[in-house]
Each structure stands twice: as C-alpha cells, then as structure tokens.
Design an enzyme around this catalytic site. Structure first.
Site, short mmCIF file in Angstrom:
data_model
loop_
_atom_site.label_atom_id
_atom_site.label_comp_id
_atom_site.label_asym_id
_atom_site.label_seq_id
_atom_site.Cartn_x
_atom_site.Cartn_y
_atom_site.Cartn_z
N ASP A 33 -0.38 -3.84 -9.67
CA ASP A 33 -1.35 -3.92 -10.76
C ASP A 33 -0.78 -4.75 -11.92
OD1 ASP A 33 -3.68 -3.32 -12.07
OD2 ASP A 33 -3.19 -1.23 -12.49
N GLY A 123 3.72 2.99 -3.48
CA GLY A 123 4.72 2.73 -4.52
C GLY A 123 4.78 3.91 -5.48
N VAL A 124 4.30 3.68 -6.68
CA VAL A 124 4.29 4.72 -7.73
C VAL A 124 3.59 6.00 -7.23
CG1 VAL A 124 3.39 5.28 -10.04
CG2 VAL A 124 4.34 3.02 -9.59
N TYR A 125 2.56 5.85 -6.40
CA TYR A 125 1.79 7.01 -5.95
C TYR A 125 2.46 7.78 -4.80
CZ TYR A 125 -2.18 6.09 -9.08
OH TYR A 125 -2.97 5.94 -10.18
N1 AR6 Z 1 3.07 -7.88 -4.19
C1 AR6 Z 1 2.97 -7.09 -3.11
N2 AR6 Z 1 3.38 -5.80 -3.09
C2 AR6 Z 1 3.90 -5.31 -4.23
C3 AR6 Z 1 4.03 -6.08 -5.42
C4 AR6 Z 1 3.59 -7.42 -5.36
N3 AR6 Z 1 3.66 -8.24 -6.43
N4 AR6 Z 1 4.58 -5.28 -6.38
C5 AR6 Z 1 4.80 -4.07 -5.82
N5 AR6 Z 1 4.41 -4.09 -4.52
P1 AR6 Z 1 2.28 0.27 -6.43
P2 AR6 Z 1 0.48 2.54 -5.89
C6 AR6 Z 1 4.41 -3.00 -3.52
O1 AR6 Z 1 3.20 1.15 -7.20
O2 AR6 Z 1 1.56 3.27 -5.19
C7 AR6 Z 1 0.36 1.14 -10.90
O3 AR6 Z 1 0.98 1.44 -12.10
C8 AR6 Z 1 5.24 -1.78 -3.82
O4 AR6 Z 1 6.61 -2.02 -3.46
O5 AR6 Z 1 1.96 -1.07 -7.00
O6 AR6 Z 1 -0.89 2.49 -5.29
C9 AR6 Z 1 -1.17 1.31 -10.95
O7 AR6 Z 1 -1.68 1.01 -12.22
C10 AR6 Z 1 4.57 -0.74 -2.94
O8 AR6 Z 1 5.04 -0.84 -1.60
O9 AR6 Z 1 0.84 0.99 -6.17
C11 AR6 Z 1 -1.31 2.77 -10.63
O10 AR6 Z 1 -1.13 3.57 -11.76
C12 AR6 Z 1 3.10 -1.13 -2.95
O11 AR6 Z 1 3.08 -2.49 -3.43
C13 AR6 Z 1 -0.20 3.03 -9.63
O12 AR6 Z 1 0.80 2.06 -9.92
C14 AR6 Z 1 2.21 -0.29 -3.83
O13 AR6 Z 1 2.92 0.11 -4.99
C15 AR6 Z 1 -0.66 2.81 -8.22
O14 AR6 Z 1 0.39 3.16 -7.34
#
Ligand code: AR6
Length: 173
Positions: A33, A123-125
C-alpha cells in the site's frame, strides 16, 4: 488464463491493473500500500478520498475491491482490496479468497487483460505464506474471468517458492 510468478516490486509491473493490499480506510499504509501510493503519486490518494466520501463512508469492507486510476505507475488502474487479518482461532480463508474473486470481477468491469497481485494479507496482516499462496492460486485458477494473465508479484524468494509450491499442487490430480 495464464498464471505467472515473478519476484519483484509490484509498482514496476507493466500490466493493466495492479492490486493493492489496502486497508478499509483506503487512505494508505505500509507494505504494498505504501509503495503504491509513494510511486503512484497523489492522484491515487485523491481518488481514494473521493471513494470514501461517496461510496464507502464507513470504509471498504474486508474481502471487497474497488478501482482507481494508477497515477504515475506503469499500470492503468489500481484495484484496492482489503485482506483479512490472520486469525489462528477463526477461519477467515473465505474472506481472503473473496479478495481475489472481487479483484478479478473489478478487472473484468475495467476490461483489464493483465492483472498483478501481491500476496494479500501475507505481510502486516500475518497470514502464513504457504496458506496465503494456496488460497491465492486456488481461487484465481477457478474464477471465471476474461483476465488472460494473472501475475503474482512476490517480494521475496521465500514468497516466490511458496507460490511455486501452490502452483504445483494445483497441477496434481
Ligand atoms: N511489491 C510486491 N510485494 C510487496 C511489496 C511490493 N512493493 N511490498 C511488500 N510486499 P502487506 P497485508 C509484500 O503488509 O499483509 C498495509 O499497511 C510483503 O512482503 O503489504 O495485506 C495496508 O495499509 C507481503 O508478502 O499487506 C494494511 O494496513 C505482501 O506483499 C496492511 O498493510 C503483503 O504485505 C495490509 O497488510
């Protein structure tokens, strides 16, 4: 539909639509995000604010998806979806599957042929990567859509390996 895997950054992908792992505020955050809003510039946030003021006054519900333009990203659209926070005590898989289905439905509405997904909720979730990958690949592969390429863009080698395993499970009879 072709399912492809790449290791990399979703913001650099040359596809019609990239999916954002957003939160229900639609007003940005960390992870994917944060990267999308940083690289895409203020136009995306401006549209998200409009959506909040018009269609989603209480936020975008978990499992739903909505599109905006993609600002300065190479893609044409960003499809924002809200994944569930992982819970060890409650099975929220259906909500995670819904993110993929709803994103593809929105992609069909837009006429997007190529769509890039991150590992939503992994990720965060806190969703365990292997399970997140299995749900992602399993759902996309059985969803009726006009999208011709789904590209999973994985940030790490470990995530790529998990999606690779999920894809090979799919091929097994
Ligand atoms: N490109 C591809 N994958 C990525 C990138 C990128 N640039 N950056 C991180 N990842 P997350 P969630 C990976 O935390 O778990 C946010 O604050 C990461 O390593 O982005 O759905 C939102 O605002 C992980 O494997 O999403 C929400 O509050 C995956 O993408 C919350 O985080 C998803 O990690 C959503 O959490």
């Amino acid at each position: 539909m072709r399912i492809t895997l790449v290791t990399g950054d979703i913001t650099t992908q040359n596809v019609d639509a990239v999916v954002n792992a957003a939160n229900s505020s639609l007003l940005g955050g960390g992870g994917v995000d944060g990267a999308i809003h940083r690289r895409g510039g203020p136009a995306i946030l401006a549209e998200c604010r409009e959506l909040r003021a018009s269609r989603y006054i209480h936020g975008l519900p978990t499992g739903m998806a909505v599109a905006t333009t993609a600002g300065e990203l190479p893609a044409r659209w960003v499809i924002h979806t809200v994944g569930p926070v992982f819970s060890a005590g409650e099975d929220r898989s259906e909500l995670l599957a819904s993110c993929y289905r709803e994103s593809l439905r929105v992609a069909d509405e837009l006429g997007a042929a190529g769509v890039a997904f991150p590992a939503v909720s992994a990720g965060v979730y806190g969703w365990p990567m292997d399970d997140a990958a299995r749900i992602a690949v399993g759902t996309v592969s059985v969803t009726a859509t006009r999208v011709s390429e789904v590209r999973f863009v994985l940030f790490t080698a470990d995530a790529h390996a998990a999606f690779d395993r999920a894809l090979s499970l799919l091929d097994r009879p």
